[in-house]
Design a protein around this motif. Sequence first.
Motif, PDB file in Angstrom:
ATOM      1  N   HIS A 162       0.895  -1.066   0.007  1.00 16.59           N
ATOM      2  CA  HIS A 162       0.243  -0.067  -0.533  1.00 16.59           C
ATOM      3  C   HIS A 162       0.869   1.619   0.455  1.00 16.59           C
ATOM      4  O   HIS A 162       0.524   2.081  -0.717  1.00 16.59           O
ATOM      5  N   GLN A 163       2.039   1.444   1.211  1.00 13.33           N
ATOM      6  CA  GLN A 163       3.024   2.811   0.628  1.00 13.33           C
ATOM      7  C   GLN A 163       3.461   2.349  -0.782  1.00 13.33           C
ATOM      8  O   GLN A 163       3.565   3.822  -1.123  1.00 13.33           O
ATOM      9  N   ASN A 166       1.430   4.024  -2.829  1.00 13.61           N
ATOM     10  CA  ASN A 166       0.505   5.555  -2.613  1.00 13.61           C
ATOM     11  C   ASN A 166       1.781   6.287  -3.252  1.00 13.61           C
ATOM     12  O   ASN A 166       1.453   7.555  -3.971  1.00 13.61           O
ATOM     13  N   GLN A 169       1.284   7.251  -6.962  1.00 16.85           N
ATOM     14  CA  GLN A 169       0.843   7.573  -7.518  1.00 16.85           C
ATOM     15  C   GLN A 169       1.293   9.148  -7.481  1.00 16.85           C
ATOM     16  O   GLN A 169       0.443  10.191  -8.407  1.00 16.85           O
ATOM     17  N   CYS A 188      -5.673  -1.112  -8.233  1.00 14.44           N
ATOM     18  CA  CYS A 188      -6.254  -0.536  -6.749  1.00 14.44           C
ATOM     19  C   CYS A 188      -6.700  -2.200  -6.566  1.00 14.44           C
ATOM     20  O   CYS A 188      -6.600  -2.445  -5.279  1.00 14.44           O
TER      21      CYS A 188
END
Length: 299
Positions: A162-163, A166, A169, A188
């Motif tokens: 998840h990190q 992010n 992005q 995602c």
Amino acid sequence: KQWYQRRVAITAGDILSNPCYTPDLMNGAKDKDHASLPPVVLDWETLPPLEQKRQQAIQDLIRSEDHYLTDLKFGIERYLLPLKKKEFLSTDKHEKMFNNIKEVADITNKVLKSLTISRVPLINTSPNLPYYIYSIGEVYRENSAELIQQYEEYLNGRKAAHQEFNRLQNVGEFMSFLQEPPALPDLCNILQQPREHIGSLPCLLQGVLSATPLHHPDQAHLGHVIQVLSALSRTSPSKKKSEARKMADIQERLIFSSSVKPFPIKEGDRVLVHEGSLYKLDKKKEKSTDCDSALIPLL
């Protein structure tokens, strides 16, 4: 097994009472003693109501596994493999984001193939129920250790994935890559699916178990698999937070009778065991009754 053997219909239209037709031979498998046995089909209308309910639950399970595997394969081809060649994503960061999702897809594919290898065609049924499957429990039990291993690894790596997602992005090349067709399901969604699927799998298996006769071998197999998969789902970090919220919500809505001393439901090692559908099984009639409840161990 008596009704199973009595009601097998030969494709030529004869009614078979030959005891050689056992569940192991229903897929048309040949051996030296039964090489001349003709292929068989089953008539949906001759199945007992509980068995019809069980077959519907099995088909729901297989459809869910199939749709899930299709999405994973799409994610591997659309995102995982092309991103390996991108300069903006190092090998280490690529592995962090995708973790062992290929191995998760492999074990899902292995289970799905094993589930459908012994299916028998059904007649007088709907298009959604084309096949009869005698047993699924042994397949899941034989693969339960590998399922646990692969999903534990994937769930433990979700925070790092998840990190990394992010961080990416903010990379223009990455965002442009995501917008290239085909764009659905998006990355995602693909990365979230293993966690969601392993959380829903015990419920799908419970649907089969609730319609399984007591003498059926799936009773023991599915009971074990549901227990270990539910434990895996409960121990994931996101699941623990979700359960804490649910427990707090239940506490707020809980009304104690005048004869019961109020108590906090979330204390010590007490955990939420089940929420949703429960089934009461009449052992004599082999009939299940649905009831909705939240079950909390108090002792």
